[in-house]
Design an enzyme around this catalytic site. Structure first.
Site, PDB file in Angstrom:
ATOM      1  N   TYR A 101      -1.038  -0.982  10.726  1.00  5.72           N
ATOM      2  CA  TYR A 101      -1.190  -1.140   9.280  1.00  5.72           C
ATOM      3  C   TYR A 101       0.031  -0.604   8.547  1.00  5.72           C
ATOM      4  O   TYR A 101       0.571  -1.245   7.637  1.00  5.72           O
ATOM      5  CB  TYR A 101      -2.452  -0.408   8.835  1.00  5.72           C
ATOM      6  CG  TYR A 101      -2.843  -0.601   7.392  1.00  5.72           C
ATOM      7  CD1 TYR A 101      -3.490  -1.761   6.986  1.00  5.72           C
ATOM      8  CD2 TYR A 101      -2.591   0.382   6.442  1.00  5.72           C
ATOM      9  CE1 TYR A 101      -3.871  -1.938   5.658  1.00  5.72           C
ATOM     10  CE2 TYR A 101      -2.967   0.223   5.125  1.00  5.72           C
ATOM     11  CZ  TYR A 101      -3.606  -0.939   4.732  1.00  5.72           C
ATOM     12  OH  TYR A 101      -3.973  -1.111   3.421  1.00  5.72           O
ATOM     13  N   SER A 120       0.863  -1.182   0.000  1.00  6.78           N
ATOM     14  CA  SER A 120       0.000   0.000   0.000  1.00  6.78           C
ATOM     15  C   SER A 120       0.892   1.222   0.000  1.00  6.78           C
ATOM     16  O   SER A 120       2.095   1.126   0.318  1.00  6.78           O
ATOM     17  CB  SER A 120      -0.871  -0.013   1.264  1.00  6.78           C
ATOM     18  OG  SER A 120      -1.478   1.244   1.495  1.00  6.78           O
TER      19      SER A 120
END
Length: 267
Positions: A150, A137
């Site tokens: 995350y 990401s």
């Protein structure tokens, strides 16, 4: 169909929804047999039925599940050419608000899933001179607010990719990472709904427009656009690319944050 991928066997973790589903559908269109895996059987079975693939419910972070998953793929299909390590999630809090259990869950969901499945698949991938595509990401390149677990997990996936590429390139295995920005998936839709409510915005579309306002392309990606990048990295067209981090974020990562205020002022 892509002659590179026709007849090949592709394993997609987190393949029942969102980017994983789009990836599965893209490879199926290229003539590959796609095995989708994840913890929820229902979406996997729906996708597999629609693309003529195979659904295998498993926990990608569990070593026994991963070993059984790969063994079944090899027993039923006789080969494994591509692994798309797409499973992820969790870790949406600051460090101070992340307890031990939440930290472990974030790393398990975002890093261990990729590590365990790829480790189990390595002998088959070496035999096939196969490819791995790891889904990170832009959170693997920069930090957003209140997403400590995350962010750390997605950064770690880039390190995992590089280690795999370094160690197994001589065996013919190529490994690359994709770093998407905002993608219009069911998970992102839920985030946009929550953001719209918190920010007093009209609806989900306005929320997407707001979070991509300073992105050069000024929109979120569609899952098919990310699937196209994955397909490229798994094909012969990218035959000399390994250990790379391919950013597909509409240009978000090139924006000089301190100058955004000048843009908004019309300067």
């Amino acid at each position: 169909m892509d002659a590179d991928l026709n007849g090949h066997v592709v394993l997609v973790t987190g393949g029942g929804t969102g980017i994983g589903e789009a990836v599965a559908r893209r490879f199926a269109r290229e003539g590959a047999h796609v095995v989708v895996t994840g913890r929820r059987a229902e979406p996997l079975e729906r996708v597999a039925a629609e693309i003529g693939g195979t659904a295998i419910a498993a926990d990608a972070a569990d070593s026994a599940d991963a070993a059984a998953l790969v063994a079944r793929v090899l027993e039923e299909q006789g080969r494994l050419d591509v692994v798309v390590a797409n499973a992820g999630g969790h870790g949406f809090a600051t460090v101070a608000d992340t307890d031990d259990a939440a930290w472990e869950n974030a790393l398990r969901a975002n890093v261990t899933t990729a590590f365990v499945v790829v480790r189990a698949a390595l002998p088959a991938l070496i035999a096939a001179r196969g490819r791995v595509v790891v889904m990170s990401s832009i959170a693997g390149l920069a930090a957003g607010p209140s997403v400590a677990g995350y962010t750390v997990g997605k950064h770690a996936l880039i390190g995992l990719t590089r280690s795999l590429a370094r160690d197994y390139g001589r065996h013919g295995v190529r490994v690359n990472t994709v770093c998407p920005g905002w993608v219009a998936t069911p998970m992102a839709d839920d985030e946009m709904d929550a953001f719209a409510a918190a920010a007093g915005l009209t609806d989900r579309d306005e929320a997407y427009a707001t979070v991509t306002r300073d992105v050069p392309l000024a929109r979120p990606a569609q899952p098919d656009e990310i699937a196209a990048v994955v397909r490229f990295l798994a094909s012969r067209e990218s035959s000399y690319i390994t250990g790379a981090t391919v950013v597909a974020d509409g240009g978000a990562h090139i924006v000089d944050v301190p100058t955004i205020a000048f843009d908004h002022a019309g300067m």
